[in-house]
Design an enzyme around this catalytic site. Structure first.
Site, PDB file in Angstrom:
ATOM      1  CG  ASN A  63      -7.340   2.860   3.515  1.00  0.00           C
ATOM      2  OD1 ASN A  63      -6.176   3.116   3.289  1.00  0.00           O
ATOM      3  ND2 ASN A  63      -7.796   1.619   3.604  1.00  0.00           N
ATOM      4  CD  GLU A  73      -3.251   0.717   2.051  1.00  0.00           C
ATOM      5  OE1 GLU A  73      -3.973   1.686   2.336  1.00  0.00           O
ATOM      6  OE2 GLU A  73      -3.410  -0.410   2.533  1.00  0.00           O
ATOM      7  CG  ASP A  92      -7.406   0.358   0.268  1.00  0.00           C
ATOM      8  OD1 ASP A  92      -6.656   1.137   0.890  1.00  0.00           O
ATOM      9  OD2 ASP A  92      -7.418  -0.868   0.480  1.00  0.00           O
TER      10      ASP A  92
END
Length: 297
Positions: free
Chosen positions: A156, A20, A207
């Site tokens: 997020n 990520e 996300d």
């Protein structure tokens, strides 16, 4: 709204559990593998033969995201473990605050980003996804960590417009993208949060996010294997399919024509080579370099 499936290349076949936080920083692509606490860089390249990523750091706590520290080469501010820390070039960790130590549910820091004014913003979440246990924090240049929003579940993908006046924030678990107006001088929220987009069942969960040079918002859609591009008015412009069910972050090359997408193997029953990889997709849009945390301003 247009849908497309562009030719996608596996740039890093890392089989990451939860890659990520992809950002473009000083001519390189930087990303994390959250649960293993690792930080990587991938130098820019034009050769189809993909070079291996270089590991910059490995922590003994989860590493949600980093931003470079201005005028300190090799230093990072990190959303890690239960708080915010400085990570030096030699791997030493100096904690600024660990606010998630003071929450009732066992929690960790998640994604984060620096804004154009030099502040660092990062979200948190409970390990078990306790509703409302997540928060959004802002770290000011003097190192003070301030809770800006609470009552979130999985905070997020914070992303800012280039002028620093608009903050986008995803609450992944409830399928909502929020928008806030920010005073770039003080860092205070002057309006919002308001709902920018609300995802329906089957559309995935928002996300990691980024804003392109035209002010449009790109969103990795966990569970849907897609990346979305929204107009600033909330209108969905494009939906791009990627060959991994859990894309986690998006990063546009500042030079244009390339979108990097991190993905996760976490929660994938039948993973393919693209699950947990870093992907590259040709797109006719450009992004911007990641901002730095400007200590001491």
């Amino acid at each position: 709204m247009t849908s497309a499936s562009a030719p996608t290349a596996v740039v890093v076949d890392g089989a990451y559990e939860l890659a990520e936080g992809g950002r473009w920083i000083d001519g390189r692509y930087v990303y994390v593998d959250i649960l293993s606490g690792r930080l990587f860089e991938l130098r820019d390249h034009t050769d189809p033969a993909t070079p291996a990523p270089r590991q910059l750091a490995r922590l003994d706590v989860p590493l949600g995201a980093v931003a470079p520290v201005a005028d300190r080469p090799g230093a990072w501010i990190a959303a890690a473990g239960t708080g915010i820390a400085l990570l030096t070039a030699d791997g030493a960790l100096q904690w600024l605050d660990r606010p998630e130590d003071r929450t009732p549910a066992p929690s960790r820091m998640n994604d984060g980003v620096a804004d154009p004014a030099g502040r660092f913003w990062a979200g948190s979440m409970a390990y078990d996804g306790t509703p409302g246990a997540g928060s959004l924090y802002r770290t000011d240049p003097d190192g003070t960590v301030v809770r800006v929003l609470d009552g979130l579940t999985i905070a997020n993908g914070p992303a800012f417009t280039p002028d620093g006046t608009t903050l986008y924030l995803a609450d992944t678990a409830v399928g909502t993208i929020l928008r806030c107006r920010v005073d770039p001088l003080s860092g205070d929220l002057v309006a919002g949060p308001e709902t920018f987009a609300r995802l329906r069942d089957g559309e995935g969960s928002p996300d990691g996010m980024t804003v392109d040079e035209e002010g449009c918002l790109w969103v990795a859609m966990w569970g849907a294997g897609t990346v979305r591009r929204y107009h600033p008015d909330g209108h969905l412009l494009h939906s791009l399919a990627v060959p991994a069910p859990h894309p986690t972050s998006v990063c546009l090359h500042p030079g244009g024509n390339r979108l990097y997408v991190t993905t996760a193997r976490h929660g994938v029953r039948n993973p393919t080579a693209a699950s947990g990889a870093v992907l590259s997709v040709p797109v006719p849009f450009a992004g911007t370099e990641a901002c730095s945390w400007r200590v001491g301003l």
